[in-house]
Design a protein around this motif. Sequence first.
Motif, PDB file in Angstrom:
ATOM      1  N   MET A   1       0.837  -1.196   0.000  1.00  0.00           N
ATOM      2  CA  MET A   1       0.000   0.000   0.000  1.00  0.00           C
ATOM      3  C   MET A   1       0.883   1.262   0.000  1.00  0.00           C
ATOM      4  O   MET A   1       1.831   1.354   0.755  1.00  0.00           O
ATOM      5  CB  MET A   1      -0.884  -0.022   1.260  1.00  0.00           C
ATOM      6  CG  MET A   1      -1.896   1.061   1.320  1.00  0.00           C
ATOM      7  SD  MET A   1      -3.200   0.931   0.067  1.00  0.00           S
ATOM      8  CE  MET A   1      -4.171  -0.458   0.650  1.00  0.00           C
ATOM      9  N   ILE A   2       0.531   2.197  -0.868  1.00  0.00           N
ATOM     10  CA  ILE A   2       1.248   3.476  -0.907  1.00  0.00           C
ATOM     11  C   ILE A   2       0.437   4.495  -0.094  1.00  0.00           C
ATOM     12  O   ILE A   2      -0.765   4.649  -0.318  1.00  0.00           O
ATOM     13  CB  ILE A   2       1.389   3.977  -2.365  1.00  0.00           C
ATOM     14  CG1 ILE A   2       2.128   2.951  -3.223  1.00  0.00           C
ATOM     15  CG2 ILE A   2       2.093   5.329  -2.415  1.00  0.00           C
ATOM     16  CD1 ILE A   2       2.070   3.242  -4.717  1.00  0.00           C
ATOM     17  N   HIS A   3       1.100   5.142   0.844  1.00  0.00           N
ATOM     18  CA  HIS A   3       0.399   6.140   1.660  1.00  0.00           C
ATOM     19  C   HIS A   3       0.693   7.538   1.126  1.00  0.00           C
ATOM     20  O   HIS A   3       1.850   7.901   0.903  1.00  0.00           O
ATOM     21  CB  HIS A   3       0.813   6.012   3.122  1.00  0.00           C
ATOM     22  CG  HIS A   3       0.275   4.759   3.742  1.00  0.00           C
ATOM     23  ND1 HIS A   3      -0.941   4.721   4.383  1.00  0.00           N
ATOM     24  CD2 HIS A   3       0.763   3.489   3.765  1.00  0.00           C
ATOM     25  CE1 HIS A   3      -1.189   3.486   4.787  1.00  0.00           C
ATOM     26  NE2 HIS A   3      -0.154   2.716   4.433  1.00  0.00           N
ATOM     27  N   ILE A   4      -0.386   8.299   0.905  1.00  0.00           N
ATOM     28  CA  ILE A   4      -0.263   9.618   0.276  1.00  0.00           C
ATOM     29  C   ILE A   4      -0.964  10.674   1.126  1.00  0.00           C
ATOM     30  O   ILE A   4      -2.157  10.561   1.438  1.00  0.00           O
ATOM     31  CB  ILE A   4      -0.871   9.594  -1.149  1.00  0.00           C
ATOM     32  CG1 ILE A   4      -0.171   8.535  -2.020  1.00  0.00           C
ATOM     33  CG2 ILE A   4      -0.791  10.969  -1.798  1.00  0.00           C
ATOM     34  CD1 ILE A   4      -0.725   8.405  -3.436  1.00  0.00           C
ATOM     35  N   LEU A   5      -0.199  11.693   1.492  1.00  0.00           N
ATOM     36  CA  LEU A   5      -0.784  12.842   2.190  1.00  0.00           C
ATOM     37  C   LEU A   5      -1.487  13.706   1.140  1.00  0.00           C
ATOM     38  O   LEU A   5      -1.010  13.823   0.007  1.00  0.00           O
ATOM     39  CB  LEU A   5       0.365  13.636   2.834  1.00  0.00           C
ATOM     40  CG  LEU A   5       0.053  14.505   4.041  1.00  0.00           C
ATOM     41  CD1 LEU A   5      -0.209  13.612   5.254  1.00  0.00           C
ATOM     42  CD2 LEU A   5       1.228  15.430   4.344  1.00  0.00           C
TER      43      LEU A   5
END
Length: 160
Positions: A1-5
Motif C-alpha cells: 500500500m502506498i500512503h499519500i498525504l
Amino acid sequence: MIHILVSACLIGQNCKWDGKNNRDQKLLDFMERTKGIAEFHPVCPEEMGGLPTPRPAAEIRKEDEIVINREDRNVTAEFLLGADMALRTAKKYGCEIAILKERSPSCGKNGIYDGTFTHTLVPGMGKTAALLSGYGIRVVGESEIAELEKEMLDFSDARE
Ligand code: SF4
C-alpha cells in the motif's frame, strides 16, 4: 500500500481561507482508480496550526519569508506549526508522496504569490511543501496527478 498525504481542500473539505474548498474532480477520480494500492491522508496545515476558517488570506513575503495576512498580521508561527503537524501525520502513516494544492502559502509547490496580494507568482514553495520536501517526501501538485498515476500503475504492473 502506498500512503499519500493530501491537501484536505482538494478533496472537498471546506478548510480554505474563505470557508470554501478547492475540490478537484481529477484527484477524486484518481483516488477512486487507485483504491487498493493507495491510501490517502487529508491534512489542512493552516487549520492544524491553529488558524480559524474562514480566515484572512495570507502570503509569504518574498524578501524575508515572513507569512503575512491581509490584515497585516504575522502568521508565520501558525504556518510553521501547521507544517510540522502535517509532517508528523506523514511520518505517522509512512507517506512518501504528498499531493498538495498549488500556489498556496502552505501547500504550494511550483510557485507561490509574492506577499503583495497582487496575484504575482514567484518561484518558491509554501511552508508545508518545503518542509515535507526537505524530509524527502515527494510533493506533487494537483496538475501533476496524471504523471503520478502513470508511474504508480507502471510500478504496480511491474510487481505482478
Ligand atoms: Fe488547502 Fe493547504 Fe490551504 Fe489547507 S492549507 S486550505 S489544505 S491549500
